[in-house]
Motif scaffolding. Structure first.
Motif, PDB file in Angstrom:
ATOM      1  N   UNK A  50      32.760  41.522  32.908  1.00  0.00           N
ATOM      2  CA  UNK A  50      32.902  42.080  34.253  1.00  0.00           C
ATOM      3  C   UNK A  50      32.253  41.167  35.290  1.00  0.00           C
ATOM      4  N   UNK A  51      31.050  40.672  34.966  1.00  0.00           N
ATOM      5  CA  UNK A  51      30.326  39.835  35.918  1.00  0.00           C
ATOM      6  C   UNK A  51      30.580  38.335  35.715  1.00  0.00           C
ATOM      7  N   UNK A  52      31.118  37.972  34.557  1.00  0.00           N
ATOM      8  CA  UNK A  52      31.402  36.558  34.290  1.00  0.00           C
ATOM      9  C   UNK A  52      30.164  35.734  33.963  1.00  0.00           C
ATOM     10  N   UNK A  61      20.245  40.445  30.062  1.00  0.00           N
ATOM     11  CA  UNK A  61      20.381  41.631  30.915  1.00  0.00           C
ATOM     12  C   UNK A  61      20.406  42.901  30.065  1.00  0.00           C
ATOM     13  N   UNK A  62      21.214  42.896  28.997  1.00  0.00           N
ATOM     14  CA  UNK A  62      21.337  44.083  28.141  1.00  0.00           C
ATOM     15  C   UNK A  62      20.009  44.415  27.465  1.00  0.00           C
ATOM     16  N   UNK A  76      21.443  40.464  37.616  1.00  0.00           N
ATOM     17  CA  UNK A  76      21.786  41.854  37.956  1.00  0.00           C
ATOM     18  C   UNK A  76      23.243  41.865  38.408  1.00  0.00           C
ATOM     19  N   UNK A  77      23.957  42.942  38.152  1.00  0.00           N
ATOM     20  CA  UNK A  77      25.365  43.002  38.552  1.00  0.00           C
ATOM     21  C   UNK A  77      25.519  42.898  40.075  1.00  0.00           C
ATOM     22  N   UNK A  82      30.846  46.166  38.357  1.00  0.00           N
ATOM     23  CA  UNK A  82      29.659  45.924  37.541  1.00  0.00           C
ATOM     24  C   UNK A  82      28.530  46.877  37.869  1.00  0.00           C
ATOM     25  N   UNK A  83      28.344  47.165  39.157  1.00  0.00           N
ATOM     26  CA  UNK A  83      27.290  48.104  39.563  1.00  0.00           C
ATOM     27  C   UNK A  83      27.620  49.534  39.125  1.00  0.00           C
TER      28      UNK A  83
END
Length: 198
Positions: A50-52, A61-62, A76-77, A82-83
């Motif tokens: 989604x964010x690339x 991030x995860x 951060x998205x 993504x958000x």
């Protein structure tokens, strides 16, 4: 022949009480940790597709999200999608990970207790006794597993004996009827004394 019988008896006790070998214990813990790995994988997919982001950044991030550390000053998205996904992902993943950690800790604690309670010499030594009745053994294991002390068990026994009106050692329908009648009688007596008071 007696050695084979002893080994068979030990295996039977371990199977009945679900005491796991170290290998099975590790596998059980890994099975209970699946939600953690699934949440990390889901967060990585959100970040990467989604964010690339690069896989490493998405994985970071995860991991930060599911451990509730946060990624302040890091990834951060930024996209709307993504958000939105992060808003759903964060509470779900944190809840799933907390439950998985609780399940793993509970399983580990229970296995430790079972090991303690299935070694007769350890039980007798810890209970400071040369022998135990079934009731004493159950009380010992409850104390080991949950920290339930003798006073609570004594109160539970007293409650049982109070409810066992006919003294049969079994709670049955007769006891239920008698206790309902007795409870109603106390209620009516209390109600009658309230009506008589000025």
């Amino acid at each position: 022949k007696s050695t084979a019988a002893t080994v068979a008896a030990i295996r039977h006790v371990h199977r009945i009480h679900a005491v796991q070998s170290p290998q099975r214990f590790v596998l059980a813990i890994l099975r209970r940790s699946k939600p953690i790995w699934l949440c990390v994988a889901l967060g990585t997919l959100i970040g990467a597709f989604v964010e690339g982001w690069a896989i490493v950044d998405a994985l970071f991030y995860a991991a930060c999200t599911v451990t509730t550390v946060g990624c302040v000053g890091h990834t951060a998205p930024t996209s709307d999608l993504g958000r939105w996904l992060a808003c759903a992902y964060m509470p779900i993943s944190v809840t799933a990970v907390a439950k998985a950690v609780r399940d793993m800790a509970s399983h580990a604690s229970w296995q430790w207790t079972l090991r303690q309670c299935t070694d007769i010499r350890v039980v007798l030594s810890d209970a400071h006794a040369s022998s135990l009745t079934e009731d004493e053994f159950v009380a010992f294991c409850l104390h080991k597993a949950y920290g339930i002390d003798a006073n609570i068990l004594h109160e539970l026994r007293d409650a049982f004996h109070t409810l066992d009106v006919d003294g049969s050692g079994v709670l049955d329908e007769k006891d239920a009827i008698h206790n309902e009648w007795r409870g109603t009688g106390h209620y009516l007596e209390a109600l009658g004394s309230q009506r008589k008071s000025p």
